[in-house]
Design a protein around this motif. Structure first.
Motif, short mmCIF file in Angstrom:
data_model
loop_
_atom_site.label_atom_id
_atom_site.label_comp_id
_atom_site.label_asym_id
_atom_site.label_seq_id
_atom_site.Cartn_x
_atom_site.Cartn_y
_atom_site.Cartn_z
N VAL A 8 41.81 -14.12 -45.19
CA VAL A 8 41.40 -15.28 -45.99
C VAL A 8 40.46 -16.16 -45.19
CG1 VAL A 8 42.25 -17.43 -47.01
CG2 VAL A 8 43.44 -15.29 -47.45
N ARG A 9 40.81 -16.45 -43.94
CA ARG A 9 39.95 -17.29 -43.10
C ARG A 9 38.59 -16.63 -42.89
NH1 ARG A 9 42.71 -19.15 -37.90
NH2 ARG A 9 43.85 -20.38 -39.40
N HIS A 10 38.58 -15.32 -42.64
CA HIS A 10 37.33 -14.60 -42.42
C HIS A 10 36.47 -14.61 -43.69
CE1 HIS A 10 34.58 -11.70 -40.71
NE2 HIS A 10 34.71 -10.99 -41.81
N ALA A 11 37.10 -14.40 -44.84
CA ALA A 11 36.36 -14.39 -46.11
C ALA A 11 35.74 -15.76 -46.38
CB ALA A 11 37.27 -13.98 -47.26
N SER A 12 36.49 -16.82 -46.11
CA SER A 12 35.98 -18.17 -46.34
C SER A 12 34.82 -18.49 -45.40
CB SER A 12 37.09 -19.20 -46.12
OG SER A 12 38.13 -18.98 -47.02
N ALA A 13 34.97 -18.16 -44.12
CA ALA A 13 33.90 -18.41 -43.16
C ALA A 13 32.67 -17.58 -43.49
CB ALA A 13 34.39 -18.11 -41.74
N GLY A 14 32.87 -16.34 -43.91
CA GLY A 14 31.74 -15.50 -44.31
C GLY A 14 31.01 -16.07 -45.51
N ALA A 15 31.76 -16.60 -46.47
CA ALA A 15 31.14 -17.21 -47.64
C ALA A 15 30.33 -18.44 -47.23
CB ALA A 15 32.20 -17.59 -48.67
N LEU A 16 30.87 -19.24 -46.31
CA LEU A 16 30.12 -20.41 -45.83
C LEU A 16 28.82 -19.98 -45.17
CD1 LEU A 16 32.66 -22.92 -44.28
CD2 LEU A 16 31.27 -23.19 -46.33
N LEU A 118 30.19 -24.00 -54.83
CA LEU A 118 31.64 -24.11 -54.71
C LEU A 118 32.15 -22.79 -54.16
CD1 LEU A 118 34.18 -25.80 -55.36
CD2 LEU A 118 34.03 -24.95 -57.70
N VAL A 119 32.98 -22.85 -53.11
CA VAL A 119 33.58 -21.66 -52.52
C VAL A 119 35.09 -21.79 -52.67
CG1 VAL A 119 33.88 -20.27 -50.43
CG2 VAL A 119 31.68 -21.41 -50.87
N PHE A 120 35.70 -20.85 -53.38
CA PHE A 120 37.16 -20.83 -53.53
C PHE A 120 37.68 -19.57 -52.85
CE2 PHE A 120 38.85 -23.45 -57.35
CZ PHE A 120 38.21 -24.57 -56.88
N ALA A 121 38.71 -19.74 -52.04
CA ALA A 121 39.30 -18.59 -51.36
C ALA A 121 40.81 -18.79 -51.28
CB ALA A 121 38.70 -18.45 -49.97
N GLY A 122 41.48 -17.74 -50.87
CA GLY A 122 42.92 -17.82 -50.69
C GLY A 122 43.70 -17.28 -51.87
N ASP A 143 28.71 -16.24 -58.34
CA ASP A 143 27.51 -15.61 -57.78
C ASP A 143 27.90 -14.41 -56.93
OD1 ASP A 143 25.21 -16.77 -58.67
OD2 ASP A 143 24.90 -18.04 -56.93
N VAL A 144 28.92 -14.60 -56.11
CA VAL A 144 29.36 -13.56 -55.18
C VAL A 144 30.88 -13.54 -55.17
CG1 VAL A 144 29.35 -12.78 -52.77
CG2 VAL A 144 27.32 -13.91 -53.72
N GLU A 145 31.43 -12.35 -55.16
CA GLU A 145 32.87 -12.18 -55.00
C GLU A 145 33.11 -11.24 -53.83
OE1 GLU A 145 36.62 -10.33 -57.46
OE2 GLU A 145 35.12 -11.49 -58.57
N ARG A 146 33.82 -11.71 -52.83
CA ARG A 146 34.13 -10.92 -51.64
C ARG A 146 35.62 -10.65 -51.59
NH1 ARG A 146 29.38 -9.90 -50.80
NH2 ARG A 146 28.00 -11.11 -49.51
N THR A 147 35.99 -9.40 -51.35
CA THR A 147 37.38 -9.03 -51.22
C THR A 147 37.60 -8.41 -49.85
OG1 THR A 147 37.50 -8.61 -53.59
CG2 THR A 147 39.26 -7.69 -52.24
N LEU A 148 38.66 -8.86 -49.18
CA LEU A 148 39.00 -8.34 -47.86
C LEU A 148 40.51 -8.24 -47.77
CD1 LEU A 148 37.84 -7.53 -45.07
CD2 LEU A 148 38.07 -9.91 -44.40
N VAL A 149 41.01 -7.04 -47.56
CA VAL A 149 42.44 -6.77 -47.43
C VAL A 149 43.22 -7.40 -48.59
CG1 VAL A 149 44.37 -6.67 -45.81
CG2 VAL A 149 42.07 -6.92 -44.93
N GLY A 150 42.69 -7.28 -49.81
CA GLY A 150 43.39 -7.76 -50.98
C GLY A 150 43.22 -9.24 -51.29
N TRP A 151 42.47 -9.98 -50.45
CA TRP A 151 42.23 -11.41 -50.66
C TRP A 151 40.80 -11.61 -51.12
CZ3 TRP A 151 46.10 -14.97 -50.22
CH2 TRP A 151 47.27 -14.53 -49.62
N VAL A 152 40.60 -12.61 -51.98
CA VAL A 152 39.29 -12.83 -52.59
C VAL A 152 38.72 -14.19 -52.22
CG1 VAL A 152 38.07 -13.02 -54.81
CG2 VAL A 152 39.95 -11.39 -54.56
N ALA A 153 37.41 -14.19 -52.01
CA ALA A 153 36.64 -15.44 -51.88
C ALA A 153 35.55 -15.40 -52.94
CB ALA A 153 36.03 -15.57 -50.50
N LEU A 154 35.42 -16.49 -53.68
CA LEU A 154 34.39 -16.60 -54.71
C LEU A 154 33.35 -17.63 -54.30
CD1 LEU A 154 36.64 -16.89 -57.90
CD2 LEU A 154 35.54 -14.82 -57.02
N ILE A 155 32.09 -17.28 -54.46
CA ILE A 155 30.99 -18.23 -54.30
C ILE A 155 30.47 -18.49 -55.71
CG2 ILE A 155 28.70 -18.66 -53.35
CD1 ILE A 155 29.42 -16.67 -51.10
N LEU A 156 30.54 -19.76 -56.12
CA LEU A 156 30.18 -20.11 -57.50
C LEU A 156 29.04 -21.12 -57.50
CD1 LEU A 156 33.68 -20.44 -57.32
CD2 LEU A 156 33.16 -19.70 -59.63
#
Length: 161
Positions: A8-16, A118-122, A143-156
């Motif tokens: 989750v932390r990695h997905a959020s930082a990657g989205a940022l 807006l970035v939503f993760a967790g 705009d972008v949806e990232r999934t890592l080990v079953g967790w999602v981060a959305l960039i909207l």
């Protein structure tokens, strides 16, 4: 659990890393240790504001900002997001579950600048649809949806008022 938290932390930082531009203002909601607030500034944001309901998180955020040499551009508080009047270029929320994200969707989307992101993760992959729907109702599209080990981060991005 640890693997999920790191994902989750990695997905959020990657989205940022994908959305922060030089000089941006960033709001990190539910920031915990302030990793995302400090990361945003290290990525070029002009300043970052971190809010969390827990007072120890504010202390941790500022300690991490000092360790990373960005304490002059990071502020942290326990201010309720509904009490923040400012609009931000980027709003990131990593709140640990789709129910929590849906509950704050209105408050967070109201803090995003007209051309902001807006970035939503967790959230787990099987719980992302209610979050997408709550934000679509507020004029945002994924705009972008990232999934890592079953967790999602959305960039909207905002497409409506």
């Amino acid at each position: 659990l640890r693997e999920g938290l790191l994902a989750v932390r990695h997905a959020s930082a990657g989205a940022l890393a994908e959305v922060v531009r030089a000089g941006d203002t960033v709001l990190d909601v539910g920031g915990g240790s302030g990793v995302l607030a400090s990361s945003a500034v290290l990525l070029g944001a002009g300043r970052a504001t971190g809010v969390d309901v827990l007072a120890p998180a504010v202390v941790d955020t500022m300690a991490n900002a000092r360790r990373n040499g960005v304490a002059d551009r990071v502020v942290a508080s326990t201010t309720d997001v509904r009490d923040i009047a400012e609009h931000f270029d980027v709003v990131v929320a990593n709140l640990g579950g789709s129910q929590a994200l849906v509950a704050v969707a209105a408050s967070l989307s109201a803090r995003v600048d007209a051309r902001g992101t807006l970035v939503f993760a967790g959230m787990l992959t099987d719980a992302v649809d209610p979050v997408r729907a709550a934000l679509a109702d507020r004029g945002f599209v994924v705009d972008v949806e990232r999934t890592l080990v079953g967790w999602v981060a959305l960039i909207l991005r905002r497409v409506g008022p």
